[in-house]
Design a protein around this motif. Structure first.
Motif, PDB file in Angstrom:
ATOM      1  N   PRO A 167       0.802  -1.228   0.000  1.00 41.10           N
ATOM      2  CA  PRO A 167       0.000   0.000   0.000  1.00 41.10           C
ATOM      3  C   PRO A 167       0.832   1.275   0.000  1.00 41.10           C
ATOM      4  CG  PRO A 167      -0.757  -1.552   1.686  1.00 41.10           C
ATOM      5  CD  PRO A 167       0.560  -2.050   1.191  1.00 41.10           C
ATOM      6  N   ARG A 168       0.380   2.235  -0.786  1.00 41.48           N
ATOM      7  CA  ARG A 168       0.929   3.585  -0.793  1.00 41.48           C
ATOM      8  C   ARG A 168      -0.196   4.553  -0.469  1.00 41.48           C
ATOM      9  NH1 ARG A 168       2.040   5.484  -5.502  1.00 41.48           N
ATOM     10  NH2 ARG A 168       3.536   7.061  -4.776  1.00 41.48           N
ATOM     11  N   LYS A 169       0.141   5.598   0.251  1.00 39.07           N
ATOM     12  CA  LYS A 169      -0.873   6.550   0.687  1.00 39.07           C
ATOM     13  C   LYS A 169      -1.647   7.134  -0.489  1.00 39.07           C
ATOM     14  CE  LYS A 169      -1.410  10.514   3.807  1.00 39.07           C
ATOM     15  NZ  LYS A 169      -0.687  11.469   4.688  1.00 39.07           N
ATOM     16  N   ALA A 170      -0.996   7.298  -1.631  1.00 40.15           N
ATOM     17  CA  ALA A 170      -1.635   7.933  -2.786  1.00 40.15           C
ATOM     18  C   ALA A 170      -2.535   6.990  -3.575  1.00 40.15           C
ATOM     19  CB  ALA A 170      -0.573   8.512  -3.713  1.00 40.15           C
ATOM     20  N   ALA A 171      -2.624   5.720  -3.200  1.00 42.65           N
ATOM     21  CA  ALA A 171      -3.452   4.775  -3.965  1.00 42.65           C
ATOM     22  C   ALA A 171      -4.896   5.269  -4.024  1.00 42.65           C
ATOM     23  CB  ALA A 171      -3.390   3.392  -3.329  1.00 42.65           C
TER      24      ALA A 171
END
Length: 253
Positions: A167-171
């Motif tokens: 997971p990346r915050k910008a997903a």
């Protein structure tokens, strides 16, 4: 991700034992059929040269599947939401049959691809919808946070499922704004499939949602400073008149 958990375990266990992704998925697909026959997953190079991927699936009921996470998740969505995936494929194949394959897909095929790769469906109370469409992120995730107990979010797009393994915050998901109300039962396969109307989809009826902002999806969002990141939780631009999709993994533009 919990929606797919049982089948993830079954298919992943077979792959871990040396079975190809296509074979492992086919072992789960016996009850699913397309107009051209029973659904099967086949090696990724199975389509003849020059035949479009979606046209091949529509003609043969075979989904070319490589041994990678992207196609693994695509197969899982086919298994869990066959009516919706069949509808997407039918619409793609009809557009290809009519217009062929050109340099651009056109508005309908663009929307179909966006939803297939990065789409999501939300079943939520109206106040959450109102602030989501306004991109009022504080309203969505802080002021109305208790309402998320009454909401359900389904990640439909297989590319987004793949991204969420790391997971990346910008997903950012592109949430379908259906032509009618999608309340109770909005995450049901038949309901999603019935909402996929070509004329409506051609308007790109999506609104972006940074999914790690959803309560319970990321422990860091329990501290509300999480939402101060303006590179991810971007305000709606005044010039925008409709919910235009943002880049698949670049924040809610």
């Amino acid at each position: 991700m919990a929606t797919y958990a049982a089948r993830v375990s079954n298919v992943a266990a077979k792959v871990a034992q040396g079975t190809s992704v296509s074979e492992a998925l086919s072992g789960e697909s016996a009850s699913i059929a397309l107009a051209s026959g029973p659904l099967r997953f086949v090696p990724g190079d199975s389509a003849p040269p020059g035949e479009a991927y979606e046209a091949f699936i529509h003609r043969t009921a075979c989904v070319p599947t490589r041994d990678n996470l992207h196609d693994f998740f695509n197969g899982l969505v086919w298994l869990h939401y066959p009516e919706s995936k069949r509808r997407l494929n039918e619409l793609q194949a009809a557009e290809i049959a009519r217009d062929g394959i050109g340099a651009t897909r056109g508005p309908l095929r663009d929307a179909l691809t966006l939803f297939d790769e990065n789409g999501a469906v939300l079943d939520a109370p109206k106040p959450l919808w109102d602030v989501l469409r306004a991109r009022d992120w504080r309203g969505l995730f802080v002021t109305h946070r208790p309402l998320w107990r009454e909401a359900r979010l389904l990640v439909f797009g297989h590319a987004l499922l793949e991204k969420l393994t790391v997971p990346r915050k910008a997903a950012t998901a592109h949430v379908l704004i259906a032509p009618g109300e999608m309340t109770s039962g909005a995450l049901d396969d038949a309901t999603i499939a019935a909402s996929l109307h070509p004329a409506h989809l051609a308007t790109k009826p999506f609104t972006p949602l940074p999914v790690l902002g959803v309560p319970g999806w990321c422990v860091q969002n329990e501290n509300f400073s999480f939402y101060d990141d303006s590179e991810v939780f971007r305000p709606r631009r005044d010039a925008e008149r409709s919910p235009t999709p943002s880049p698949c993994d670049g924040g809610a533009a």
